[in-house]
Design a protein around this motif. Structure first.
Motif, PDB file in Angstrom:
ATOM      1  N   LYS A 120      11.365   6.004  -1.269  1.00  0.00           N
ATOM      2  CA  LYS A 120      11.542   6.559   0.081  1.00  0.00           C
ATOM      3  C   LYS A 120      10.169   6.636   0.709  1.00  0.00           C
ATOM      4  CE  LYS A 120      15.896   7.213  -0.505  1.00  0.00           C
ATOM      5  NZ  LYS A 120      15.932   5.906  -1.177  1.00  0.00           N
ATOM      6  N   ASN A 127      13.245   1.211  -4.779  1.00  0.00           N
ATOM      7  CA  ASN A 127      14.013   2.130  -3.921  1.00  0.00           C
ATOM      8  C   ASN A 127      13.199   3.366  -3.539  1.00  0.00           C
ATOM      9  OD1 ASN A 127      16.243   2.702  -2.518  1.00  0.00           O
ATOM     10  ND2 ASN A 127      17.458   3.443  -4.254  1.00  0.00           N
ATOM     11  N   ARG A 138       5.858  -4.544  -0.047  1.00  0.00           N
ATOM     12  CA  ARG A 138       7.152  -4.167   0.571  1.00  0.00           C
ATOM     13  C   ARG A 138       8.320  -4.464  -0.386  1.00  0.00           C
ATOM     14  NH1 ARG A 138       8.894  -0.548   4.101  1.00  0.00           N
ATOM     15  NH2 ARG A 138      10.625  -0.319   2.674  1.00  0.00           N
ATOM     16  N   LYS A 139       8.225  -5.642  -1.024  1.00  0.00           N
ATOM     17  CA  LYS A 139       9.285  -6.038  -1.960  1.00  0.00           C
ATOM     18  C   LYS A 139       9.424  -5.009  -3.090  1.00  0.00           C
ATOM     19  CE  LYS A 139       8.802 -10.674  -2.830  1.00  0.00           C
ATOM     20  NZ  LYS A 139       8.685 -11.736  -3.830  1.00  0.00           N
ATOM     21  N   LYS A 140       8.275  -4.581  -3.603  1.00  0.00           N
ATOM     22  CA  LYS A 140       8.280  -3.614  -4.717  1.00  0.00           C
ATOM     23  C   LYS A 140       8.828  -2.266  -4.264  1.00  0.00           C
ATOM     24  CE  LYS A 140       6.627  -4.363  -8.383  1.00  0.00           C
ATOM     25  NZ  LYS A 140       7.332  -5.001  -9.500  1.00  0.00           N
ATOM     26  N   ILE A 141       8.453  -1.846  -3.056  1.00  0.00           N
ATOM     27  CA  ILE A 141       8.963  -0.568  -2.530  1.00  0.00           C
ATOM     28  C   ILE A 141      10.493  -0.626  -2.481  1.00  0.00           C
ATOM     29  CG2 ILE A 141       9.126   0.856  -0.423  1.00  0.00           C
ATOM     30  CD1 ILE A 141       6.193   0.030   0.137  1.00  0.00           C
ATOM     31  N   ASP A 142      11.012  -1.759  -2.013  1.00  0.00           N
ATOM     32  CA  ASP A 142      12.467  -1.907  -1.903  1.00  0.00           C
ATOM     33  C   ASP A 142      13.113  -1.988  -3.295  1.00  0.00           C
ATOM     34  OD1 ASP A 142      12.188  -1.817   0.794  1.00  0.00           O
ATOM     35  OD2 ASP A 142      12.228  -3.995   1.082  1.00  0.00           O
ATOM     36  N   ASN A 184       6.488  -2.051   7.884  1.00  0.00           N
ATOM     37  CA  ASN A 184       7.383  -0.930   8.201  1.00  0.00           C
ATOM     38  C   ASN A 184       7.014   0.382   7.508  1.00  0.00           C
ATOM     39  OD1 ASN A 184       9.387  -0.260   9.835  1.00  0.00           O
ATOM     40  ND2 ASN A 184      11.039  -1.238   8.647  1.00  0.00           N
TER      41      ASN A 184
END
Ligand code: URA
Length: 234
Positions: free
Chosen positions: A233, A231, A224-228, A114
């Motif tokens: 943007k 937090n 992806r997990k780390k980006i989430d 994503n």
């Protein structure tokens, strides 16, 4: 006019300063202990300076045989920076990194978690196409790694993704193996700042070794997990 006498405290502190034998200069201006957030203009001008510095490199076999410099693509405000190896034929023609077959796969890999390609910042270890797409020599990796470090410092990403062994070697040296190091969060200090790093396979390698895509997918999910978690943007 009457001159106000120095009070006892003034005299004591003057004596104390004299005893250190240091010339003190007192400024009314407050000391700025916090660096200002760099402005877009500032980042842009530092990137232009770096590009110019690379363009002025001397005695470089890569520069001699390449059509043009391939500096970067994407958003320089991104919290994610991706580093590949070096430009191929198509990149050399268009002056943009990751626009050939490996670039198509990179786009798909990012989409899978994503992320839109235009929302990340992409560069390479070497900024000129190596003749016949050979791997850059250790001396070339070494030479360009100083530019890469400056590049990372300017972009100041929250997550740095190193794709392939050349990108790994440029920052971590050649004594380690990508098969062992990929998929593990690491830290690297560049210009007094600690960056979070994920090493993963290069898309060109995945085009040759499709059976390795499962590892790459695991790494992408970690990213992806780390980006989430952070937090970010993106
Ligand atoms: N491979 C890379 O490492 N970089 C590019 O820009 C294209 C292919």
């Amino acid at each position: 006019m009457t001159v106000k006498d120095k009070n006892q405290n003034d005299i004591m502190s003057q004596e104390l300063l004299n005893s250190f034998e240091i010339d003190y200069i007192f400024e009314n201006k407050p000391i700025n202990r916090f660096k200002n957030k760099p402005t877009i203009e500032n980042i842009n001008s530092r990137l232009n300076d770096l590009k110019e510095k690379i363009e002025n490199i001397d005695n470089c076999e890569l520069k001699k045989s390449a059509k043009q410099i391939v500096f970067s693509d994407g958003s320089f405000e991104s919290s994610i920076m991706i580093v590949g190896e070096g430009p191929g034929q198509k990149e050399d023609e268009l002056g943009k990194p990751f626009v050939g077959d490996a670039g198509q796969l990179l786009n798909k890999m990012l989409e899978a978690i994503n992320i839109k390609r235009e929302n990340v910042y992409i560069t390479n270890v070497v900024n000129y196409r190596p003749p016949n797409n050979r791997k850059p020599e250790p001396s070339e990796i070494n030479r360009y790694s100083e530019f890469l470090r400056q590049h990372i410092s300017i972009i100041d990403p929250k997550i740095l993704i190193l794709m392939g062994s050349t990108a790994m070697e440029a920052l971590f040296g050649s004594k380690i193996k990508i098969s062992k190091e990929r998929g593990i969060w690491k830290e690297i200090i560049i210009n007094n700042k600690t960056y979070l790093v994920m090493i993963t396979f290069h898309p060109a390698y995945l085009l040759r070794q499709a059976d390795q895509k499962k590892y790459s997918w695991a790494d992408l999910k970690e990213i992806r997990k780390k980006i989430d978690a952070l937090n970010l943007k993106i």
